[in-house]
Motif scaffolding. Sequence first.
Motif, PDB file in Angstrom:
ATOM      1  N   ASN A   1       0.811  -1.215   0.000  1.00  7.37           N
ATOM      2  CA  ASN A   1       0.000   0.000   0.000  1.00  7.37           C
ATOM      3  C   ASN A   1       0.845   1.265   0.000  1.00  7.37           C
ATOM      4  N   ALA A   2       2.148   1.114  -0.121  1.00 11.80           N
ATOM      5  CA  ALA A   2       3.051   2.277  -0.099  1.00 11.80           C
ATOM      6  C   ALA A   2       4.030   2.214  -1.266  1.00 11.80           C
ATOM      7  N   MET A   3       3.483   1.964  -2.444  1.00 12.08           N
ATOM      8  CA  MET A   3       4.270   1.943  -3.677  1.00 12.08           C
ATOM      9  C   MET A   3       3.962   3.193  -4.485  1.00 12.08           C
ATOM     10  N   PHE A   4       5.007   3.890  -4.907  1.00 16.97           N
ATOM     11  CA  PHE A   4       4.843   5.139  -5.652  1.00 16.97           C
ATOM     12  C   PHE A   4       5.785   5.136  -6.851  1.00 16.97           C
ATOM     13  N   THR A   5       5.376   5.779  -7.920  1.00 18.81           N
ATOM     14  CA  THR A   5       6.284   5.975  -9.045  1.00 18.81           C
ATOM     15  C   THR A   5       7.330   7.021  -8.689  1.00 18.81           C
ATOM     16  N   VAL A   6       8.310   7.204  -9.564  1.00 18.18           N
ATOM     17  CA  VAL A   6       9.319   8.257  -9.413  1.00 18.18           C
ATOM     18  C   VAL A   6       9.264   9.098 -10.696  1.00 18.18           C
ATOM     19  N   PRO A   7       8.341  10.063 -10.766  1.00 21.66           N
ATOM     20  CA  PRO A   7       8.101  10.778 -12.031  1.00 21.66           C
ATOM     21  C   PRO A   7       9.302  11.541 -12.561  1.00 21.66           C
ATOM     22  N   TRP A   8      10.236  11.901 -11.681  1.00 18.44           N
ATOM     23  CA  TRP A   8      11.389  12.683 -12.121  1.00 18.44           C
ATOM     24  C   TRP A   8      12.555  11.808 -12.611  1.00 18.44           C
ATOM     25  N   ALA A   9      12.423  10.492 -12.496  1.00 18.19           N
ATOM     26  CA  ALA A   9      13.516   9.595 -12.901  1.00 18.19           C
ATOM     27  C   ALA A   9      13.612   9.505 -14.426  1.00 18.19           C
ATOM     28  N   GLN A  10      14.804   9.186 -14.925  1.00 21.83           N
ATOM     29  CA  GLN A  10      15.032   9.087 -16.356  1.00 21.83           C
ATOM     30  C   GLN A  10      14.471   7.799 -16.946  1.00 21.83           C
TER      31      GLN A  10
ATOM     32  N   ARG B   1      11.651  18.784  -3.457  1.00 23.99           N
ATOM     33  CA  ARG B   1      13.086  19.021  -3.656  1.00 23.99           C
ATOM     34  C   ARG B   1      13.506  18.686  -5.085  1.00 23.99           C
ATOM     35  N   GLU B   2      12.966  17.600  -5.627  1.00 26.71           N
ATOM     36  CA  GLU B   2      13.309  17.221  -6.996  1.00 26.71           C
ATOM     37  C   GLU B   2      12.765  18.231  -8.004  1.00 26.71           C
ATOM     38  N   ALA B   3      11.559  18.731  -7.777  1.00 30.38           N
ATOM     39  CA  ALA B   3      10.998  19.746  -8.673  1.00 30.38           C
ATOM     40  C   ALA B   3      11.845  21.012  -8.639  1.00 30.38           C
ATOM     41  N   ALA B   4      12.313  21.379  -7.453  1.00 26.30           N
ATOM     42  CA  ALA B   4      13.178  22.555  -7.347  1.00 26.30           C
ATOM     43  C   ALA B   4      14.482  22.341  -8.107  1.00 26.30           C
ATOM     44  N   LEU B   5      15.074  21.157  -7.967  1.00 29.80           N
ATOM     45  CA  LEU B   5      16.310  20.862  -8.699  1.00 29.80           C
ATOM     46  C   LEU B   5      16.104  20.976 -10.203  1.00 29.80           C
ATOM     47  N   LYS B   6      14.969  20.495 -10.690  1.00 35.89           N
ATOM     48  CA  LYS B   6      14.674  20.573 -12.119  1.00 35.89           C
ATOM     49  C   LYS B   6      14.682  22.023 -12.601  1.00 35.89           C
TER      50      LYS B   6
END
Length: 450
Positions: free
Chosen positions: A82-91, A231-236
């Motif tokens: 119940n705690a599986m998430f994608t990583v949208p910022w990954a290549q 944090r990842e969105a900010a890095l982008k």
Amino acid sequence: MKNITKWLNDNKITEVECITSDQTGIARGKIMPTSKFIAEGGIRLPESVLLQTATGDYPDEELYYSLLDPADIDMVLKPDENAMFTVPWAQEPSAQAIHDCYDAMGNLIELAPRAVLKKVLSLYSAKGWQPIVAPEVEFYLTKRCTDPDLPLEPPVGRSGRQESGRQSFSIDAANEFDPIIEDIYDWCEDMGLDIDTVIHEEGAAQLEFNFRHGDALKLADQVFVFKRTVREAALKHKIGATFMAKPISGEPGSSMHIHQSLTDLKTGNNLFSNSDGSASTLFLNYIAGLQTYIPQMMPIFAPNVNSYRRYLPGADGNAPVNIDWGEENRTVGLRVPSAAPNARRVENRLPGADTNPYLVLAGNLLCGYLGIVNDLKPRKPVQGRSGNEADDSMPFNLEAALDAMDECQEIREILGDQFVDGFIGTRRAEYEGFKRVISSWEREYLLSAV
């Protein structure tokens, strides 16, 4: 693993980040190919990661070896379907799998923050109750800064200008950062995070995202992932994002307000309201529990030395310095928003944005639970503006807060000595590191004056 395997295949995941939260809220774990993840069904990590501080240090050796096996053994981590998430910022198509930590006998490890929340939730489940929560998470966007001696500045927005002054609830100010906000919303939708409203807070480039109310464990997982997302969105966008409680001098601090109520698992009714719509005794007990135990729970609500810079009695009124309560009153620490009886709730306005999402929810719910089982009575609600003087029972520095938690037997009885001693140990280790650093204030005012 059957449901997890199907989810990974359906989403064409090729790589999995196997993660768990440490005491600070940092994601610790391993990254592996999906095929290896499915074959192994979990990972192993040293127990010591649960006692690691934000600086990479550990508590003193005597405490460390009293809490952990001296052989530095591994613990077993198993993913929660119940705690599986994608990583949208990954290549490449990737997933985040949040794991629980177990010992060799198959018991949840007491030091793990997710296990702490599960333990508190089990107290409610045993009574046929379900806590319903809704976090509100604030943070600052900043210009990139690689020199820790330099103060942070707001980033340049779409207009090409830096924000200045106070822009609370300004739509135009929020739209300055529309590209990063859109990425956050898109990525959260991809991951299934239940975020709702975004507002521009008081500080320059300070934003707040509100989560929809729901199950406490589910929302703790989501806030844990949300912080990584921001944090990842900010890095982008080549800027920074920080959840520090007080990152910028002269600007308001960042909080994590927690709305909370209780539902009867059989009827679905809000237990904070009577059938005639009035406030229930259980509701008043819950508030009394928050008032009684928040002073001992402050290391969880304000876990870092920086956390206490939000609380400035008699000055910056951005953060409450009391544990008073009142209806539709933002000057108290415990606000009861105007709402229909089936939505009656209390909002704890004391926690900072830097708190661990698992522990802050566990801490709130434990305070309320103790108020109920001990049939505690709250103070009278505050009418009108609450004074901005510090509450006598509240510790407003990290050392005093840790001492108060250390001495609270009721918290130890429920959360366990291993967790309480370990958590306090990591906080003291970080504080000892902080005391070794000479600040610019000391150099500026004491260098030639004393």
